[in-house]
Design a protein around this motif. Structure first.
Motif, PDB file in Angstrom:
ATOM      1  N   LEU A  50      13.192   2.355   6.896  1.00  0.00           N
ATOM      2  CA  LEU A  50      11.848   1.834   6.696  1.00  0.00           C
ATOM      3  C   LEU A  50      10.899   2.250   7.819  1.00  0.00           C
ATOM      4  O   LEU A  50      11.196   2.034   8.994  1.00  0.00           O
ATOM      5  CB  LEU A  50      11.873   0.299   6.616  1.00  0.00           C
ATOM      6  CG  LEU A  50      12.615  -0.338   5.434  1.00  0.00           C
ATOM      7  CD1 LEU A  50      12.721  -1.838   5.648  1.00  0.00           C
ATOM      8  CD2 LEU A  50      11.904  -0.024   4.129  1.00  0.00           C
ATOM      9  N   ALA A  51       9.759   2.836   7.445  1.00  0.00           N
ATOM     10  CA  ALA A  51       8.683   3.051   8.403  1.00  0.00           C
ATOM     11  C   ALA A  51       8.008   1.703   8.630  1.00  0.00           C
ATOM     12  O   ALA A  51       8.281   0.730   7.911  1.00  0.00           O
ATOM     13  CB  ALA A  51       7.696   4.069   7.864  1.00  0.00           C
ATOM     14  N   LYS A  52       7.122   1.619   9.599  1.00  0.00           N
ATOM     15  CA  LYS A  52       6.556   0.324   9.971  1.00  0.00           C
ATOM     16  C   LYS A  52       5.858  -0.374   8.804  1.00  0.00           C
ATOM     17  O   LYS A  52       6.085  -1.568   8.553  1.00  0.00           O
ATOM     18  CB  LYS A  52       5.573   0.469  11.137  1.00  0.00           C
ATOM     19  CG  LYS A  52       5.089  -0.884  11.672  1.00  0.00           C
ATOM     20  CD  LYS A  52       4.160  -0.750  12.849  1.00  0.00           C
ATOM     21  CE  LYS A  52       2.772  -0.314  12.418  1.00  0.00           C
ATOM     22  NZ  LYS A  52       1.784  -0.398  13.506  1.00  0.00           N
ATOM     23  N   GLU A  53       5.027   0.345   8.072  1.00  0.00           N
ATOM     24  CA  GLU A  53       4.285  -0.280   6.976  1.00  0.00           C
ATOM     25  C   GLU A  53       5.217  -0.788   5.888  1.00  0.00           C
ATOM     26  O   GLU A  53       5.013  -1.874   5.330  1.00  0.00           O
ATOM     27  CB  GLU A  53       3.257   0.702   6.404  1.00  0.00           C
ATOM     28  CG  GLU A  53       2.156   1.092   7.374  1.00  0.00           C
ATOM     29  CD  GLU A  53       1.440  -0.116   7.964  1.00  0.00           C
ATOM     30  OE1 GLU A  53       1.173  -1.075   7.226  1.00  0.00           O
ATOM     31  OE2 GLU A  53       1.160  -0.111   9.181  1.00  0.00           O
ATOM     32  N   ALA A  54       6.252   0.014   5.588  1.00  0.00           N
ATOM     33  CA  ALA A  54       7.228  -0.397   4.572  1.00  0.00           C
ATOM     34  C   ALA A  54       8.037  -1.597   5.058  1.00  0.00           C
ATOM     35  O   ALA A  54       8.375  -2.500   4.287  1.00  0.00           O
ATOM     36  CB  ALA A  54       8.155   0.765   4.240  1.00  0.00           C
ATOM     37  N   MET A  55       8.300  -1.616   6.353  1.00  0.00           N
ATOM     38  CA  MET A  55       9.024  -2.732   6.956  1.00  0.00           C
ATOM     39  C   MET A  55       8.215  -4.018   6.823  1.00  0.00           C
ATOM     40  O   MET A  55       8.737  -5.076   6.416  1.00  0.00           O
ATOM     41  CB  MET A  55       9.296  -2.407   8.431  1.00  0.00           C
ATOM     42  CG  MET A  55      10.371  -3.222   9.097  1.00  0.00           C
ATOM     43  SD  MET A  55      10.680  -2.651  10.806  1.00  0.00           S
ATOM     44  CE  MET A  55      11.788  -1.268  10.514  1.00  0.00           C
ATOM     45  N   LEU A  56       6.939  -3.942   7.149  1.00  0.00           N
ATOM     46  CA  LEU A  56       6.056  -5.109   7.057  1.00  0.00           C
ATOM     47  C   LEU A  56       5.943  -5.607   5.617  1.00  0.00           C
ATOM     48  O   LEU A  56       5.963  -6.819   5.358  1.00  0.00           O
ATOM     49  CB  LEU A  56       4.665  -4.752   7.593  1.00  0.00           C
ATOM     50  CG  LEU A  56       4.561  -4.611   9.123  1.00  0.00           C
ATOM     51  CD1 LEU A  56       3.236  -3.965   9.510  1.00  0.00           C
ATOM     52  CD2 LEU A  56       4.718  -5.960   9.802  1.00  0.00           C
ATOM     53  N   ALA A  57       5.858  -4.682   4.671  1.00  0.00           N
ATOM     54  CA  ALA A  57       5.761  -5.057   3.257  1.00  0.00           C
ATOM     55  C   ALA A  57       7.038  -5.744   2.791  1.00  0.00           C
ATOM     56  O   ALA A  57       6.988  -6.748   2.059  1.00  0.00           O
ATOM     57  CB  ALA A  57       5.484  -3.812   2.406  1.00  0.00           C
ATOM     58  N   LYS A  58       8.165  -5.219   3.220  1.00  0.00           N
ATOM     59  CA  LYS A  58       9.462  -5.801   2.854  1.00  0.00           C
ATOM     60  C   LYS A  58       9.593  -7.209   3.420  1.00  0.00           C
ATOM     61  O   LYS A  58      10.035  -8.129   2.732  1.00  0.00           O
ATOM     62  CB  LYS A  58      10.590  -4.899   3.390  1.00  0.00           C
ATOM     63  CG  LYS A  58      12.000  -5.427   3.166  1.00  0.00           C
ATOM     64  CD  LYS A  58      12.384  -5.385   1.707  1.00  0.00           C
ATOM     65  CE  LYS A  58      13.837  -5.776   1.501  1.00  0.00           C
ATOM     66  NZ  LYS A  58      14.195  -5.845   0.066  1.00  0.00           N
ATOM     67  N   TRP A  59       9.197  -7.376   4.686  1.00  0.00           N
ATOM     68  CA  TRP A  59       9.296  -8.685   5.318  1.00  0.00           C
ATOM     69  C   TRP A  59       8.383  -9.707   4.654  1.00  0.00           C
ATOM     70  O   TRP A  59       8.752 -10.860   4.488  1.00  0.00           O
ATOM     71  CB  TRP A  59       8.954  -8.564   6.804  1.00  0.00           C
ATOM     72  CG  TRP A  59       9.954  -7.779   7.591  1.00  0.00           C
ATOM     73  CD1 TRP A  59      11.173  -7.328   7.166  1.00  0.00           C
ATOM     74  CD2 TRP A  59       9.809  -7.333   8.942  1.00  0.00           C
ATOM     75  NE1 TRP A  59      11.806  -6.625   8.159  1.00  0.00           N
ATOM     76  CE2 TRP A  59      10.998  -6.612   9.273  1.00  0.00           C
ATOM     77  CE3 TRP A  59       8.808  -7.470   9.905  1.00  0.00           C
ATOM     78  CZ2 TRP A  59      11.184  -6.042  10.524  1.00  0.00           C
ATOM     79  CZ3 TRP A  59       9.005  -6.904  11.164  1.00  0.00           C
ATOM     80  CH2 TRP A  59      10.178  -6.191  11.459  1.00  0.00           C
TER      81      TRP A  59
END
Length: 250
Positions: A50-59
């Motif tokens: 996960l890149a940062k933006e994808a990580m934030l969306a997942k969280w």
């Protein structure tokens, strides 16, 4: 919901403890092999990078309230990304960092390039215990040496080593961590002059490699881990309950 960044034996121990204490969590891993192991220790598993933006969306989707980073000590990009994401989202971040030890027969270096230069001066037969990810760099940097690479016994990993030009007597396909005796046997069997490893800590079988090499008077080149400035760092699972209490994550 807790998000555990995994891929190590440490993350599996943490997952077992979270399960025993009935804390909801997701165990995140990066590879198919990691996913297979993770499913034995967690009900909810996420596989992918996960890149940062994808990580934030997942969280946000999973309503994550805490991140425990138990990735490999050398997966610094993942750790840096997670810390940035946690800061942006206002989510507590805990780093589980392995402790490490070393002996007198070690040469500490900062990167692979330096490791190759030192190894070339110390001997001809180089025993690599650094995994397959950086194998191309070692092959390029040790063209005049005979490399023996200990890598995971997985078909695509073995194939990638063969594509780099390594042949059967240069590949040991085994899963660690290994005992001192196993390390010693393999070093003797391969007639290694030098051992190259990473500062992976106790759970990575680091001390067992050093001790085996010391008994055989074989020099060990240790690639230092990059030290990050973690907001919260723990070194033992026993520290986790108190930290969770302090963070009011029950």
């Amino acid at each position: 919901m807790i998000f555990v960044l995994g891929g190590t034996s440490d993350s599996l121990l943490i997952s077992d403890w979270l399960t025993e204490t009935k804390r909801p969590f997701i165990l995140s891993v990066a590879t198919d092999y990691g996913e297979t192991l993770a499913k034995q220790h967690a009900e909810k598993v996420f596989c992918g990078r996960l890149a940062k933006e994808a990580m934030l969306a997942k969280w946000q989707l999973e309503q994550i309230k805490l991140v425990i980073d138990a990735t490999h000590p050398f997966a610094t990009i993942v750790s840096e990304t997670a810390m940035e994401a946690c800061k942006e989202a206002g989510i507590p971040y805990i780093r589980f960092e392995r402790t490490s030890e070393q002996t007198d027969n070690t040469y500490l270096v900062d990167d692979i390039n330096e490791a190759c230069k030192v190894a070339a001066k110390l001997g001809q037969r180089i025993f690599l215990t650094t995994g397959s990810k950086n194998l191309p760099e070692f092959v390029a940097g040790l063209k005049q040496q005979h490399i023996i690479a200990r890598i995971l016994p997985v078909s695509d990993v073995i194939r990638s080593a063969e594509e780099l030009g390594l042949v059967a007597d240069q590949i040991i396909g085994m899963k660690g961590p290994f005992t001192k005796e196993a390390n010693r046997t393999q070093l003797e069997m391969t007639q290694a002059d030098v051992l190259i490893t990473k500062e992976s800590g106790k759970q990575g079988g680091f001390q067992e490699k050093l001790t085996a090499a010391a008994e055989l008077n074989i020099p060990v080149i240790v690639i230092r881990r990059k030290k990050l400035n973690y907001p919260i760092e723990i070194n033992h699972l026993t520290e986790l309950p108190e930290i969770l209490t302090q963070l009011e994550v029950y």
